[in-house]
Design a protein around this motif. Structure first.
Motif, PDB file in Angstrom:
ATOM      1  N   LYS A 479      31.783  14.658  45.253  1.00  0.00           N
ATOM      2  CA  LYS A 479      31.728  13.347  44.612  1.00  0.00           C
ATOM      3  C   LYS A 479      32.876  13.157  43.622  1.00  0.00           C
ATOM      4  CE  LYS A 479      30.186   9.393  43.138  1.00  0.00           C
ATOM      5  NZ  LYS A 479      30.342   8.181  43.979  1.00  0.00           N
ATOM      6  N   HIS A 480      33.208  14.210  42.879  1.00  0.00           N
ATOM      7  CA  HIS A 480      34.214  14.091  41.824  1.00  0.00           C
ATOM      8  C   HIS A 480      35.443  14.976  42.046  1.00  0.00           C
ATOM      9  CE1 HIS A 480      31.389  11.753  39.414  1.00  0.00           C
ATOM     10  NE2 HIS A 480      30.472  12.675  39.655  1.00  0.00           N
ATOM     11  N   PHE A 481      35.534  15.627  43.194  1.00  0.00           N
ATOM     12  CA  PHE A 481      36.628  16.577  43.377  1.00  0.00           C
ATOM     13  C   PHE A 481      36.964  16.764  44.847  1.00  0.00           C
ATOM     14  CE2 PHE A 481      32.723  18.987  43.735  1.00  0.00           C
ATOM     15  CZ  PHE A 481      32.950  19.806  44.839  1.00  0.00           C
ATOM     16  N   LEU A 482      38.134  17.361  45.050  1.00  0.00           N
ATOM     17  CA  LEU A 482      38.553  17.860  46.352  1.00  0.00           C
ATOM     18  C   LEU A 482      38.815  19.347  46.209  1.00  0.00           C
ATOM     19  CD1 LEU A 482      41.181  15.045  47.036  1.00  0.00           C
ATOM     20  CD2 LEU A 482      39.036  15.295  48.283  1.00  0.00           C
ATOM     21  N   LYS A 483      38.816  20.080  47.306  1.00  0.00           N
ATOM     22  CA  LYS A 483      39.211  21.483  47.275  1.00  0.00           C
ATOM     23  C   LYS A 483      40.411  21.667  48.200  1.00  0.00           C
ATOM     24  CE  LYS A 483      34.848  23.696  45.994  1.00  0.00           C
ATOM     25  NZ  LYS A 483      33.788  24.663  46.381  1.00  0.00           N
ATOM     26  N   GLY A 484      41.417  22.399  47.688  1.00  0.00           N
ATOM     27  CA  GLY A 484      42.650  22.582  48.436  1.00  0.00           C
ATOM     28  C   GLY A 484      42.955  24.041  48.706  1.00  0.00           C
ATOM     29  N   ARG A 485      43.439  24.307  49.909  1.00  0.00           N
ATOM     30  CA  ARG A 485      43.862  25.657  50.298  1.00  0.00           C
ATOM     31  C   ARG A 485      45.382  25.710  50.269  1.00  0.00           C
ATOM     32  NH1 ARG A 485      41.567  25.569  54.736  1.00  0.00           N
ATOM     33  NH2 ARG A 485      39.590  26.552  54.098  1.00  0.00           N
ATOM     34  N   PRO A 486      45.980  26.608  49.482  1.00  0.00           N
ATOM     35  CA  PRO A 486      47.446  26.648  49.383  1.00  0.00           C
ATOM     36  C   PRO A 486      48.099  26.872  50.733  1.00  0.00           C
ATOM     37  CG  PRO A 486      46.426  28.005  47.679  1.00  0.00           C
ATOM     38  CD  PRO A 486      45.326  27.603  48.611  1.00  0.00           C
ATOM     39  N   VAL A 487      49.189  26.136  50.965  1.00  0.00           N
ATOM     40  CA  VAL A 487      49.969  26.302  52.188  1.00  0.00           C
ATOM     41  C   VAL A 487      50.801  27.573  52.035  1.00  0.00           C
ATOM     42  CG1 VAL A 487      51.748  25.273  53.669  1.00  0.00           C
ATOM     43  CG2 VAL A 487      50.010  23.810  52.576  1.00  0.00           C
ATOM     44  N   GLU A 488      50.571  28.529  52.908  1.00  0.00           N
ATOM     45  CA  GLU A 488      51.171  29.855  52.746  1.00  0.00           C
ATOM     46  C   GLU A 488      52.694  29.822  52.717  1.00  0.00           C
ATOM     47  OE1 GLU A 488      49.747  32.606  51.938  1.00  0.00           O
ATOM     48  OE2 GLU A 488      47.744  31.698  51.962  1.00  0.00           O
ATOM     49  N   GLU A 489      53.306  29.020  53.582  1.00  0.00           N
ATOM     50  CA  GLU A 489      54.767  29.016  53.672  1.00  0.00           C
ATOM     51  C   GLU A 489      55.434  28.199  52.567  1.00  0.00           C
ATOM     52  OE1 GLU A 489      53.251  25.910  56.701  1.00  0.00           O
ATOM     53  OE2 GLU A 489      52.671  27.887  55.936  1.00  0.00           O
ATOM     54  N   SER A 490      54.610  27.550  51.735  1.00  0.00           N
ATOM     55  CA  SER A 490      55.145  26.720  50.659  1.00  0.00           C
ATOM     56  C   SER A 490      55.149  27.496  49.351  1.00  0.00           C
ATOM     57  CB  SER A 490      54.302  25.453  50.513  1.00  0.00           C
ATOM     58  OG  SER A 490      54.775  24.645  49.464  1.00  0.00           O
ATOM     59  N   LYS A 491      56.270  27.482  48.639  1.00  0.00           N
ATOM     60  CA  LYS A 491      56.383  28.189  47.371  1.00  0.00           C
ATOM     61  C   LYS A 491      56.053  27.265  46.197  1.00  0.00           C
ATOM     62  CE  LYS A 491      59.931  31.498  48.876  1.00  0.00           C
ATOM     63  NZ  LYS A 491      61.308  32.028  48.610  1.00  0.00           N
ATOM     64  N   PRO A 492      55.343  27.786  45.190  1.00  0.00           N
ATOM     65  CA  PRO A 492      55.060  26.976  43.996  1.00  0.00           C
ATOM     66  C   PRO A 492      56.349  26.538  43.310  1.00  0.00           C
ATOM     67  CG  PRO A 492      53.689  28.935  44.028  1.00  0.00           C
ATOM     68  CD  PRO A 492      54.713  29.107  45.121  1.00  0.00           C
ATOM     69  N   PHE A 493      56.346  25.291  42.836  1.00  0.00           N
ATOM     70  CA  PHE A 493      57.517  24.752  42.148  1.00  0.00           C
ATOM     71  C   PHE A 493      57.216  24.658  40.664  1.00  0.00           C
ATOM     72  CE2 PHE A 493      59.893  21.143  40.383  1.00  0.00           C
ATOM     73  CZ  PHE A 493      61.187  21.516  40.708  1.00  0.00           C
ATOM     74  N   THR A 494      58.161  25.099  39.833  1.00  0.00           N
ATOM     75  CA  THR A 494      57.976  25.075  38.383  1.00  0.00           C
ATOM     76  C   THR A 494      58.618  23.827  37.783  1.00  0.00           C
ATOM     77  OG1 THR A 494      58.047  27.497  38.322  1.00  0.00           O
ATOM     78  CG2 THR A 494      58.323  26.332  36.225  1.00  0.00           C
TER      79      THR A 494
END
Length: 538
Positions: A479-494
């Protein structure tokens, strides 16, 4: 001068201009606060001995803030100044010597919590300083007698007030900031602060509003509109990003009215701020009432479409009945609100519109309430703040004929049931989104992030994600949220251009850059104090 009461200094005006010393420089002038005693047979010598036996700046302080993000920003500034002056901020109220209680006056329950906290503090023999909208609007309430008060425009003098409270004196600073007769937005924005979340900077762009809503108590405290100059706001944002912030919230009682008192407007400010936002960092707009956003819809749509601005707007409607809106003195009709929503939904695909509704306002008929029900059915707002009407003392609405309590309760229940009958995010499952991770969930099981539409996305609690923009696949919707699974080939951006401050660290306490010979506002303050041979507590 007002009469004294238990060593009380009341209603001190703080008139400042651009040529006056900074608030922190005024720390050196604390001796100018001279408590006076009402009881003429009380020994001033004994009072001086009592004051001398305590050393202000060595105590532990617990701060509690209720209410809106504007109030939270004020609380962060007060905590920062106290810590910079040597006081130790603690999260344990029982361990504290003094409590600073920063109040909210929007609803009766919030004030009840505030009043109960004062009672609890006094029972535990704690010294108390009160702040926020309740004492600003009603400083003579019985339960505030003998307590020190910091007015909403006096937060730059919190150290002075706490110093005196530690010594057993009651000091009240409730005046307005003015420059050449013009009311200012409030205390300076370059004061030290302790961000509740080191990744998020809350910036108050103005105080007060242009309305006179019949139910509102906040107006009594915050007053008429007073905006900060664009350059000061841009500089504050720039400093925040230099301290590792990756998300900025703009707040006020009505962001849409920004600038009307100083010859500018909200879109002009936003375009300037957007220039300062690093790639991957985000800007969130605060609440705006319908009347003042109507004339800026074209520009607002362009801004909300900007990749570094959340496509999110909080526009309180309060009721869908024109009759009720008129009694509230909201200065718009329901068609005005619908025009804002329809225009933005068309021009900003996926935009999130949050709104507020009051159930059981005086004079609200069943037909009036049904209009509100129908509007919610039409728009199915993903974020809806439902409030049962509470008459606030001293407001015109408190004198109107009230809707029976059981009717207010039933309408609130019916509207809440309608809100919970639909799931606004089900269609998002399967999408791939970029989200900015800034917080931890209440149950500490996830990190909390937000997508472009400021929808809450829960992601795995992995240290490398905090403060980063990551890519996720949405696999579940609540109702108030989504859940996300990180894309493995994608690197976190700072997005941050500097390392964030540690939790509890004071904003502005940065080293002087010897290469550029530049320093932050607080560094200048500390150096000035040293030059003046004023001891800065460590």
């Amino acid at each position: 001068m007002p009469s004294a009461c238990d060593s009380l200094i009341e209603d001190i005006e703080d008139m400042v201009s651009s040529t006056d010393p900074t608030p922190n420089e005024r720390q050196s002038a604390r001796k100018s606060i001279v408590p006076r005693s009402r009881k003429k047979n009380e020994s001033l010598i004994n009072e001086e001995l009592q004051a001398d036996s305590l050393i202000p700046g060595t105590q532990k302080i617990w701060m509690k803030t209720w209410g809106c993000s504007h109030n939270n920003s004020d609380g962060e500034y007060m905590a920062g100044q106290l810590a910079a002056s040597g006081y130790k901020m603690t999260d344990d109220p029982t361990d504290a010597d003094l409590w600073v209680l920063n109040s909210c006056t929007v609803k009766n329950p919030a004030e009840d919590h505030f009043r109960n906290s004062i009672k609890k503090a006094l029972e535990q023999q704690k010294k108390v300083v009160v702040a926020g909208c309740v004492p600003q609007a009603q400083p003579r309430m019985d339960y505030l007698k003998g307590l020190s008060i910091i007015g909403v425009q006096q937060i730059d003098r919190v150290v002075e007030v706490v110093d005196e409270a530690v010594k057993g004196h009651s000091v009240r600073l409730l005046g307005q900031k003015k420059d050449g007769g013009r009311r200012l937005g409030g205390a300076r924005l370059d004061l030290p602060k302790i961000r509740k979340n080191p990744l998020i900077e809350i910036i108050s762009i103005n105080t007060g509003c242009l309305n006179a809503c019949t139910y509102c108590k906040t107006k009594h405290a915050r007053g008429d509109l007073a905006s900060y100059p664009i350059e000061e706001l841009v500089e504050r944002a720039r400093q925040s990003f230099q301290e590792g912030v990756c998300e900025i919230w703009l707040t006020s009682e009505d962001t849409g009215a920004y600038g009307r008192d100083i010859g500018t407007d909200l879109p002009t400010l936003l375009w300037r701020l957007v220039e300062e936002i690093p790639e991957g960092a985000m800007l969130r707009l605060g609440m705006t009432n319908p009347p003042y956003i109507l004339e800026h819809l074209e520009e607002m749509a362009k801004i909300l479409n900007h990749p570094r601005v959340y496509a999110f707007l909080h526009v309180p409607v309060q009721s869908a009945s024109d009759s009720v809106l008129m009694d509230m003195k909201r200065e718009y009709c329901i068609d005005d609100f619908k025009k804002v929503v329809d225009f933005l939904k068309e021009r900003v695909p996926g935009v999130t519109i949050a709104t507020d509704l009051i159930c059981g306002f005086p004079g609200e008929t069943e037909e009036d309430f049904q209009e509100t029900i129908n509007m919610v059915k039409l728009y199915r707002f993903p974020s809806l703040f439902i409030n049962q009407f509470y008459p606030r003392p001293g407001t015109p609405a408190a004198k109107m004929e009230q809707v029976p309590a059981h009717v207010k309760k039933q309408r609130t229940k019916e509207l809440s049931q309608l809100f919970h009958s639909y799931n606004p995010y089900d269609h998002k499952v399967g999408e791939r989104q970029h989200v900015l991770v800034t917080e931890e969930s209440f149950d500490a099981q996830y990190y909390v992030s937000h997508n472009k539409f400021y929808e809450q996305v829960l992601v795995p609690k992995r240290a490398e994600f905090k403060g980063k923009m990551i890519e996720v696949d949405i696999y579940e919707a609540g109702k108030h949220f989504l859940k996300g699974r990180p894309v493995e080939e994608s690197k976190p951006f700072t997005p941050s251009i500097a390392a964030p401050l540690r939790k509890g660290e004071v904003s502005g306490l940065m080293q002087v850059n010897t290469h550029t010979n530049t320093c932050t506002p607080l560094s200048r303050w500390l150096r000035l104090k040293k030059d003046l041979k004023i001891n800065v507590r460590s």
